[in-house]
Design a protein around this motif. Structure first.
Motif, PDB file in Angstrom:
ATOM      1  N   ILE A 218       0.842  -1.204   0.000  1.00 51.56           N
ATOM      2  CA  ILE A 218       0.000   0.000   0.000  1.00 51.56           C
ATOM      3  C   ILE A 218       0.875   1.251   0.000  1.00 51.56           C
ATOM      4  N   GLU A 219       1.975   1.200   0.756  1.00 53.81           N
ATOM      5  CA  GLU A 219       2.907   2.331   0.783  1.00 53.81           C
ATOM      6  C   GLU A 219       3.576   2.525  -0.572  1.00 53.81           C
ATOM      7  N   GLY A 220       3.971   1.421  -1.200  1.00 54.60           N
ATOM      8  CA  GLY A 220       4.608   1.501  -2.513  1.00 54.60           C
ATOM      9  C   GLY A 220       3.671   2.064  -3.572  1.00 54.60           C
ATOM     10  N   LEU A 221       2.409   1.677  -3.515  1.00 54.83           N
ATOM     11  CA  LEU A 221       1.412   2.232  -4.435  1.00 54.83           C
ATOM     12  C   LEU A 221       1.305   3.740  -4.256  1.00 54.83           C
ATOM     13  N   ALA A 222       1.242   4.178  -2.997  1.00 53.88           N
ATOM     14  CA  ALA A 222       1.102   5.614  -2.712  1.00 53.88           C
ATOM     15  C   ALA A 222       2.330   6.391  -3.185  1.00 53.88           C
ATOM     16  N   GLU A 223       3.508   5.798  -2.977  1.00 53.19           N
ATOM     17  CA  GLU A 223       4.747   6.475  -3.392  1.00 53.19           C
ATOM     18  C   GLU A 223       4.791   6.681  -4.900  1.00 53.19           C
ATOM     19  N   HIS A 224       4.059   5.856  -5.634  1.00 54.17           N
ATOM     20  CA  HIS A 224       4.080   5.941  -7.095  1.00 54.17           C
ATOM     21  C   HIS A 224       2.748   6.416  -7.667  1.00 54.17           C
ATOM     22  N   GLY A 225       1.987   7.153  -6.848  1.00 56.24           N
ATOM     23  CA  GLY A 225       0.845   7.887  -7.390  1.00 56.24           C
ATOM     24  C   GLY A 225      -0.528   7.322  -7.161  1.00 56.24           C
ATOM     25  N   TYR A 226      -0.651   6.187  -6.485  1.00 60.95           N
ATOM     26  CA  TYR A 226      -1.971   5.595  -6.261  1.00 60.95           C
ATOM     27  C   TYR A 226      -2.250   5.556  -4.756  1.00 60.95           C
ATOM     28  N   VAL A 227      -2.978   6.586  -4.316  1.00 65.06           N
ATOM     29  CA  VAL A 227      -3.199   6.797  -2.884  1.00 65.06           C
ATOM     30  C   VAL A 227      -4.605   6.349  -2.495  1.00 65.06           C
ATOM     31  N   GLU A 228      -4.661   5.464  -1.502  1.00 64.50           N
ATOM     32  CA  GLU A 228      -5.961   4.982  -1.034  1.00 64.50           C
ATOM     33  C   GLU A 228      -6.797   6.145  -0.502  1.00 64.50           C
ATOM     34  N   GLY A 229      -8.057   6.205  -0.940  1.00 60.73           N
ATOM     35  CA  GLY A 229      -8.944   7.269  -0.505  1.00 60.73           C
ATOM     36  C   GLY A 229      -8.911   8.494  -1.393  1.00 60.73           C
ATOM     37  N   GLU A 230      -7.932   8.543  -2.310  1.00 62.12           N
ATOM     38  CA  GLU A 230      -7.855   9.661  -3.246  1.00 62.12           C
ATOM     39  C   GLU A 230      -8.153   9.194  -4.660  1.00 62.12           C
ATOM     40  N   ASN A 231      -7.244   8.432  -5.242  1.00 60.66           N
ATOM     41  CA  ASN A 231      -7.486   7.916  -6.590  1.00 60.66           C
ATOM     42  C   ASN A 231      -7.390   6.391  -6.641  1.00 60.66           C
ATOM     43  N   ALA A 232      -7.388   5.772  -5.467  1.00 55.34           N
ATOM     44  CA  ALA A 232      -7.334   4.309  -5.404  1.00 55.34           C
ATOM     45  C   ALA A 232      -8.282   3.783  -4.331  1.00 55.34           C
ATOM     46  N   GLU A 233      -9.044   2.780  -4.713  1.00 54.80           N
ATOM     47  CA  GLU A 233      -9.931   2.089  -3.772  1.00 54.80           C
ATOM     48  C   GLU A 233      -9.358   0.694  -3.544  1.00 54.80           C
ATOM     49  N   ILE A 234      -8.948   0.407  -2.316  1.00 52.23           N
ATOM     50  CA  ILE A 234      -8.305  -0.869  -2.007  1.00 52.23           C
ATOM     51  C   ILE A 234      -9.253  -1.748  -1.197  1.00 52.23           C
ATOM     52  N   ASP A 235      -9.503  -2.936  -1.731  1.00 51.81           N
ATOM     53  CA  ASP A 235     -10.342  -3.920  -1.043  1.00 51.81           C
ATOM     54  C   ASP A 235      -9.419  -5.009  -0.501  1.00 51.81           C
ATOM     55  N   PHE A 236      -9.200  -5.014   0.817  1.00 47.86           N
ATOM     56  CA  PHE A 236      -8.292  -5.968   1.450  1.00 47.86           C
ATOM     57  C   PHE A 236      -9.060  -7.141   2.040  1.00 47.86           C
ATOM     58  N   GLN A 237      -8.585  -8.356   1.748  1.00 47.20           N
ATOM     59  CA  GLN A 237      -9.197  -9.567   2.281  1.00 47.20           C
ATOM     60  C   GLN A 237      -8.104 -10.458   2.881  1.00 47.20           C
ATOM     61  N   ASN A 238      -8.426 -11.160   3.967  1.00 52.50           N
ATOM     62  CA  ASN A 238      -7.494 -12.078   4.619  1.00 52.50           C
ATOM     63  C   ASN A 238      -8.185 -13.427   4.778  1.00 52.50           C
ATOM     64  N   ALA A 239      -7.616 -14.454   4.156  1.00 54.93           N
ATOM     65  CA  ALA A 239      -8.255 -15.777   4.160  1.00 54.93           C
ATOM     66  C   ALA A 239      -7.944 -16.589   5.412  1.00 54.93           C
ATOM     67  N   GLN A 240      -7.063 -16.090   6.272  1.00 57.11           N
ATOM     68  CA  GLN A 240      -6.712 -16.775   7.522  1.00 57.11           C
ATOM     69  C   GLN A 240      -6.311 -18.239   7.298  1.00 57.11           C
ATOM     70  N   GLY A 241      -5.606 -18.483   6.190  1.00 57.81           N
ATOM     71  CA  GLY A 241      -5.080 -19.809   5.927  1.00 57.81           C
ATOM     72  C   GLY A 241      -6.085 -20.817   5.401  1.00 57.81           C
ATOM     73  N   ASP A 242      -7.328 -20.410   5.179  1.00 59.35           N
ATOM     74  CA  ASP A 242      -8.371 -21.316   4.691  1.00 59.35           C
ATOM     75  C   ASP A 242      -8.391 -21.277   3.155  1.00 59.35           C
ATOM     76  N   GLN A 243      -7.968 -22.368   2.517  1.00 59.07           N
ATOM     77  CA  GLN A 243      -7.840 -22.391   1.064  1.00 59.07           C
ATOM     78  C   GLN A 243      -9.174 -22.195   0.358  1.00 59.07           C
ATOM     79  N   ASN A 244     -10.230 -22.821   0.860  1.00 61.19           N
ATOM     80  CA  ASN A 244     -11.544 -22.660   0.238  1.00 61.19           C
ATOM     81  C   ASN A 244     -12.017 -21.207   0.323  1.00 61.19           C
ATOM     82  N   LEU A 245     -11.813 -20.608   1.492  1.00 64.31           N
ATOM     83  CA  LEU A 245     -12.183 -19.207   1.679  1.00 64.31           C
ATOM     84  C   LEU A 245     -11.341 -18.310   0.773  1.00 64.31           C
ATOM     85  N   MET A 246     -10.078 -18.686   0.627  1.00 60.52           N
ATOM     86  CA  MET A 246      -9.172 -17.916  -0.222  1.00 60.52           C
ATOM     87  C   MET A 246      -9.672 -17.896  -1.668  1.00 60.52           C
TER      88      MET A 246
END
Length: 351
Positions: free
Chosen positions: A76-104
């Motif tokens: 997320i920091e690298g994206l912002a450093e190169h022009g894609y800032v969350e909440g400005e011109n980038a919408e980031i949808d973060f998901q965590n599968a918690q190690g569950d392959q089916n959920l992943m």
């Protein structure tokens, strides 16, 4: 006289018709000009809208662990450093599968169907889930040890697919040489990893070859889930001199359990991930996880700017710092040579 009146009438009608015709031409020109101006305005507005458009980025993390959390934050920091800032011109949808392959797999498919412009997989399983879900949306690997073996790219120089990103090639040889320098009496080296992770198997194979070349004996132990870890570490601690841990998401998610059980037997742990030293590992040559994420974010930005992932070479991050947990060394009655300490970063155990 009557004839003269008819001629005058016809002349008036002719003048009237000419006036109507001229007026019609003028109106047509005005309409064309108006339409053309409208078209140019729409085109300009389209350009401006494209410039201001918010890009949608899906991030899928394999499981929860400090090292993977650092990679995500770095991306997320690298994206912002190169022009894609969350909440400005980038919408980031973060998901965590918690190690569950089916959920992943379900999460990966959902992010694809939601219309993401780009996808970032944190860990090999997450990257594979994305690759199985789409062959069109660009995918950035946020930390994959063996992208070819994992079936994600055809070549590291020219991926040939919709996938590229960062390869975290652990400096296995340097890690094992460090282990040998710190624990010169250790001759039987246990390797612990998950049987279900392609990246772990590939790294364990590399480690086995290095251990054998050093004249030491490698012994492999695998687990299928975190539920097996405690008993496996207990068994290993009675059979080997030291435990080496290849990069592995399953082990990482339960590393506190590994440390707790190993401590019961005063068993030294040599992890491949830098943050695991603070959790209770003894020494390693560790790759900076945050930097790995930042490089992933940089590559993601370049792809969003038009770079073709199929020809965008995989970035290999393979150098690291010598990390020593001096507190753990004292607990294990291990003396770290001064020659190593001079170049090492001393890490304190995280409470």
């Amino acid at each position: 006289m009557k004839r003269k009146g008819i001629i005058i009438t016809l002349g008036a009608i002719l003048v009237l018709l000419i006036g109507v015709f001229v007026a019609s031409l003028t109106s047509s020109d005005n309409d064309t000009a108006t339409y053309s101006g409208s078209d140019n305005g729409s085109e300009q507005a389209g350009i401006e809208n494209e410039e201001q458009r918010t890009v949608r980025i899906g991030i899928l993390q394999t499981t929860s662990h400090p090292s993977l959390d650092e990679i995500t934050a770095g991306a997320i920091e690298g994206l912002a450093e190169h022009g894609y800032v969350e909440g400005e011109n980038a919408e980031i949808d973060f998901q965590n599968a918690q190690g569950d392959q089916n959920l992943m797999n379900t999460m990966a498919q959902a992010l694809v169907e939601d219309g993401a412009d780009l996808l970032i997989g944190i860990g090999t399983p997450a990257s594979q889930a994305f690759a199985n879900a789409t062959s069109e949306i660009p995918i950035i690997m946020g930390a994959v040890s063996d992208p070819i073996g994992a079936g994600l790219v055809e070549s590291e120089d020219e991926p040939g697919t919709n996938v590229t990103g960062v390869k975290d090639q652990a400096p296995v040889e340097a890690q094992l040489e460090l282990m040998n320098a710190v624990l010169p009496e250790a001759s039987t080296i246990g390797l612990l990893y998950s049987s279900g992770e392609d990246n772990s198997r590939a790294e364990a194979k590399r480690a086995t070859e290095v251990i054998e070349s050093m004249g030491l004996e490698p012994v492999t132990y695998t687990v299928s889930s975190t539920n097996d870890i405690q008993q496996m570490v207990a068994s290993m601690s009675q059979e080997v001199d030291v435990i080496y841990l290849p990069t592995d998401n399953t082990i990482a998610s339960a590393f506190d359990t590994v440390v707790s059980e190993a401590d019961r037997y005063d068993m030294p742990l040599i992890p491949t991930v830098d943050l695991m030293i603070a959790q209770g590992g003894l020494v390693t040559v560790g790759i900076n996880q945050k930097q790995m994420g930042i490089e992933s974010g940089r590559m993601a930005a370049e792809v969003l700017n038009g770079q073709d992932p199929s020809t965008f070479p995989v970035f290999v991050l393979s150098e690291g710092d010598i990390l020593v947990n001096q507190e753990k060394a004292e607990h294990l009655n291990v003396t770290i040579p001064e020659s190593i300490l001079e170049d090492a970063v001393i890490i304190e155990t995280r409470e």
